[in-house]
Design a protein around this motif. Structure first.
Motif, PDB file in Angstrom:
ATOM      1  N   THR A 235      22.364 -37.067  93.580  1.00  0.00           N
ATOM      2  CA  THR A 235      22.184 -35.847  93.812  1.00  0.00           C
ATOM      3  C   THR A 235      20.430 -35.680  93.961  1.00  0.00           C
ATOM      4  O   THR A 235      19.658 -36.606  93.769  1.00  0.00           O
ATOM      5  CB  THR A 235      22.742 -35.033  92.782  1.00  0.00           C
ATOM      6  OG1 THR A 235      21.983 -35.354  91.413  1.00  0.00           O
ATOM      7  CG2 THR A 235      24.238 -35.139  92.610  1.00  0.00           C
ATOM      8  N   LYS A 236      20.300 -34.557  94.245  1.00  0.00           N
ATOM      9  CA  LYS A 236      18.524 -34.030  94.078  1.00  0.00           C
ATOM     10  C   LYS A 236      18.005 -34.164  93.095  1.00  0.00           C
ATOM     11  O   LYS A 236      17.010 -34.949  92.679  1.00  0.00           O
ATOM     12  CB  LYS A 236      18.371 -32.619  94.425  1.00  0.00           C
ATOM     13  CG  LYS A 236      18.562 -32.618  96.108  1.00  0.00           C
ATOM     14  CD  LYS A 236      18.510 -30.782  96.207  1.00  0.00           C
ATOM     15  CE  LYS A 236      19.086 -30.584  97.800  1.00  0.00           C
ATOM     16  NZ  LYS A 236      19.085 -28.895  97.901  1.00  0.00           N
ATOM     17  N   GLU A 237      18.714 -34.108  91.771  1.00  0.00           N
ATOM     18  CA  GLU A 237      18.176 -34.172  90.361  1.00  0.00           C
ATOM     19  C   GLU A 237      18.160 -35.575  90.060  1.00  0.00           C
ATOM     20  O   GLU A 237      17.399 -35.927  89.323  1.00  0.00           O
ATOM     21  CB  GLU A 237      19.437 -33.650  89.337  1.00  0.00           C
ATOM     22  CG  GLU A 237      19.338 -31.969  89.675  1.00  0.00           C
ATOM     23  CD  GLU A 237      20.131 -31.469  90.848  1.00  0.00           C
ATOM     24  OE1 GLU A 237      20.031 -30.427  91.178  1.00  0.00           O
ATOM     25  OE2 GLU A 237      20.932 -32.137  91.309  1.00  0.00           O
ATOM     26  N   GLN A 265      29.634 -32.934  98.711  1.00  0.00           N
ATOM     27  CA  GLN A 265      28.726 -32.214  99.339  1.00  0.00           C
ATOM     28  C   GLN A 265      27.801 -32.976  99.794  1.00  0.00           C
ATOM     29  O   GLN A 265      26.590 -32.977  99.518  1.00  0.00           O
ATOM     30  CB  GLN A 265      28.572 -30.800  98.819  1.00  0.00           C
ATOM     31  CG  GLN A 265      29.292 -29.953  98.449  1.00  0.00           C
ATOM     32  CD  GLN A 265      28.755 -28.644  97.660  1.00  0.00           C
ATOM     33  OE1 GLN A 265      28.392 -28.599  96.678  1.00  0.00           O
ATOM     34  NE2 GLN A 265      28.732 -27.580  98.378  1.00  0.00           N
ATOM     35  N   LYS A 267      25.547 -32.905 102.346  1.00  0.00           N
ATOM     36  CA  LYS A 267      24.242 -32.333 102.680  1.00  0.00           C
ATOM     37  C   LYS A 267      23.549 -32.315 101.549  1.00  0.00           C
ATOM     38  O   LYS A 267      22.226 -32.023 101.884  1.00  0.00           O
ATOM     39  CB  LYS A 267      24.472 -31.065 103.460  1.00  0.00           C
ATOM     40  CG  LYS A 267      25.202 -31.096 104.981  1.00  0.00           C
ATOM     41  CD  LYS A 267      25.188 -30.044 105.504  1.00  0.00           C
ATOM     42  CE  LYS A 267      25.779 -29.872 107.177  1.00  0.00           C
ATOM     43  NZ  LYS A 267      25.866 -28.749 107.740  1.00  0.00           N
ATOM     44  N   LYS A 268      23.959 -32.422 100.439  1.00  0.00           N
ATOM     45  CA  LYS A 268      23.184 -32.314  99.079  1.00  0.00           C
ATOM     46  C   LYS A 268      22.737 -33.581  98.476  1.00  0.00           C
ATOM     47  O   LYS A 268      22.132 -33.633  97.611  1.00  0.00           O
ATOM     48  CB  LYS A 268      23.976 -31.275  98.111  1.00  0.00           C
ATOM     49  CG  LYS A 268      24.233 -29.967  98.586  1.00  0.00           C
ATOM     50  CD  LYS A 268      24.828 -29.190  97.289  1.00  0.00           C
ATOM     51  CE  LYS A 268      24.803 -27.768  97.640  1.00  0.00           C
ATOM     52  NZ  LYS A 268      25.414 -27.013  96.485  1.00  0.00           N
ATOM     53  N   SER A 269      23.026 -34.587  99.448  1.00  0.00           N
ATOM     54  CA  SER A 269      22.434 -35.981  98.910  1.00  0.00           C
ATOM     55  C   SER A 269      20.866 -35.881  98.797  1.00  0.00           C
ATOM     56  O   SER A 269      20.055 -35.603  99.203  1.00  0.00           O
ATOM     57  CB  SER A 269      22.495 -37.104 100.283  1.00  0.00           C
ATOM     58  OG  SER A 269      21.971 -38.412  99.865  1.00  0.00           O
ATOM     59  N   GLY A 270      20.603 -36.672  97.487  1.00  0.00           N
ATOM     60  CA  GLY A 270      19.349 -36.677  96.910  1.00  0.00           C
ATOM     61  C   GLY A 270      18.365 -37.487  98.011  1.00  0.00           C
ATOM     62  O   GLY A 270      17.164 -37.057  97.930  1.00  0.00           O
ATOM     63  N   HIS A 273      17.333 -35.115 100.868  1.00  0.00           N
ATOM     64  CA  HIS A 273      16.309 -34.120 100.332  1.00  0.00           C
ATOM     65  C   HIS A 273      15.103 -34.729 100.095  1.00  0.00           C
ATOM     66  O   HIS A 273      14.043 -34.339 100.578  1.00  0.00           O
ATOM     67  CB  HIS A 273      16.714 -33.837  99.025  1.00  0.00           C
ATOM     68  CG  HIS A 273      15.813 -32.470  98.577  1.00  0.00           C
ATOM     69  ND1 HIS A 273      15.147 -32.916  97.436  1.00  0.00           N
ATOM     70  CD2 HIS A 273      15.460 -31.256  99.022  1.00  0.00           C
ATOM     71  CE1 HIS A 273      14.350 -31.777  97.124  1.00  0.00           C
ATOM     72  NE2 HIS A 273      14.753 -30.856  98.044  1.00  0.00           N
TER      73      HIS A 273
END
Length: 315
Positions: A235-237, A265, A267-270, A273
């Protein structure tokens, strides 16, 4: 048909066992090659024949006096010329193997060579590309080389524990036993590169640590060579967390296949980003691989191309 001098008469890697390497070169160059004593015969369409002559002439000029090239060098030189013929082979350097206890490792393509060089010179490197291109394996080889030469004190191998369409939650055992299937590819690469007993001793002494990404939170990793594998599933985090763990005298290598994101989801791959917001930082290197860099079974290249073609039709 054209006839040129063969500058590689004493080089067994040029033609290879039963001319295997020569046949691979023929396929890429689009010509027929025959060795006749101290000559090479080139047959095929005029454009390809001319390019082949230019290729061998450039190799002769830029490969040193001994012409002691490895089979990988012939492919890397061809990669360079296909990318930009006008530059010649001015930037070509014959490969230098990473010598480890079990085997020596050499890059097999221009992108692999760039990747190894980036890892050696930069503190943060992203290796982006499809399966089988050597992203994790080469990073592991450089990490072990750094440890062997006392350039780092430890190696940390980590990846996010994200299920790839299968449920592993009901596996028997404690937490460590449940997460081991996620970490198995890292063990496979490690045991392929150095002797089994040596690897186990390094793991027992915590000189090599293999752990899920969640275990990295709150730590500062000094004098460490860190490899984050399968980063497309962060994730982004999580990505921000691992990028800010790096301490003094450390390196962080991030590997990802952005065509295989297993997050709910995608498109929310860290990693997606990070690629967007970090691409302009000159101290960070992004090396992108493609199907030509695949070093598994030749069929894998064709499978990747087929999937890529199908995906482009969808979009």
């Amino acid at each position: 048909m054209e006839k040129i001098e063969n500058p590689f008469t004493g080089n067994s890697d040029f033609s290879g066992v039963l001319d295997k390497n020569l046949r691979k070169l023929e396929k890429r160059l689009g010509v027929t090659l025959s060795i006749r004593g101290k000559s090479i015969l080139i047959d095929g369409p005029e454009d390809q024949v001319n390019f082949t002559k230019y290729y061998f002439d450039q190799l002769k000029q830029h490969s040193g006096e001994k012409q002691n090239l490895k089979k990988e060098d012939f492919n890397i030189a061809l990669d360079i010329l296909e990318k930009d013929k006008s530059q010649g082979l001015e930037k070509f350097n014959p490969t230098e193997p990473l010598v480890l206890s079990r085997k020596s490792v050499t890059p097999k393509s221009l992108n692999q060579q760039k990747y190894i060089q980036a890892i050696k010179t930069m503190d943060l490197v992203f290796g982006i590309g499809p399966a089988g291109t050597g992203k994790t394996y080469l990073a592991m080889a450089v990490a072990l080389s750094f440890l062997q030469n006392k350039l780092v004190n430890r190696i940390i191998l980590t990846r996010p524990a994200v299920e790839a369409g299968e449920k592993l939650g009901f596996l028997p055992g404690d937490l460590q036993q449940k997460i081991n299937p996620y970490l198995r590819p890292l063990y496979d690469a490690l045991f392929d590169l150095i002797l089994y007993d040596q690897a186990n001793k390094l793991i027992e002494k915590d000189i090599i640590e293999i752990a899920p990404l969640a275990y990295m939170r709150g730590r500062t990793l000094n004098s460490a060579f860190i490899i984050l594998d399968e980063a497309q599933n962060t994730t982004k985090e999580q990505m921000k967390m691992i990028l800010t763990r790096t301490g003094f005298d450390s390196k962080l290598i991030v590997t990802a296949d952005i065509t295989q994101i297993d997050l709910p989801q995608p498109k929310k791959s860290g990693v997606l980003h990070a690629m967007r917001i970090l691409s302009n930082i000159k101290e960070i290197s992004f090396v992108r691989f493609n199907e030509r860099d695949v070093v598994r079974h030749p069929l894998v290249q064709k499978i990747i191309k087929a999937y890529k073609k199908a995906e482009s039709r969808k979009s």
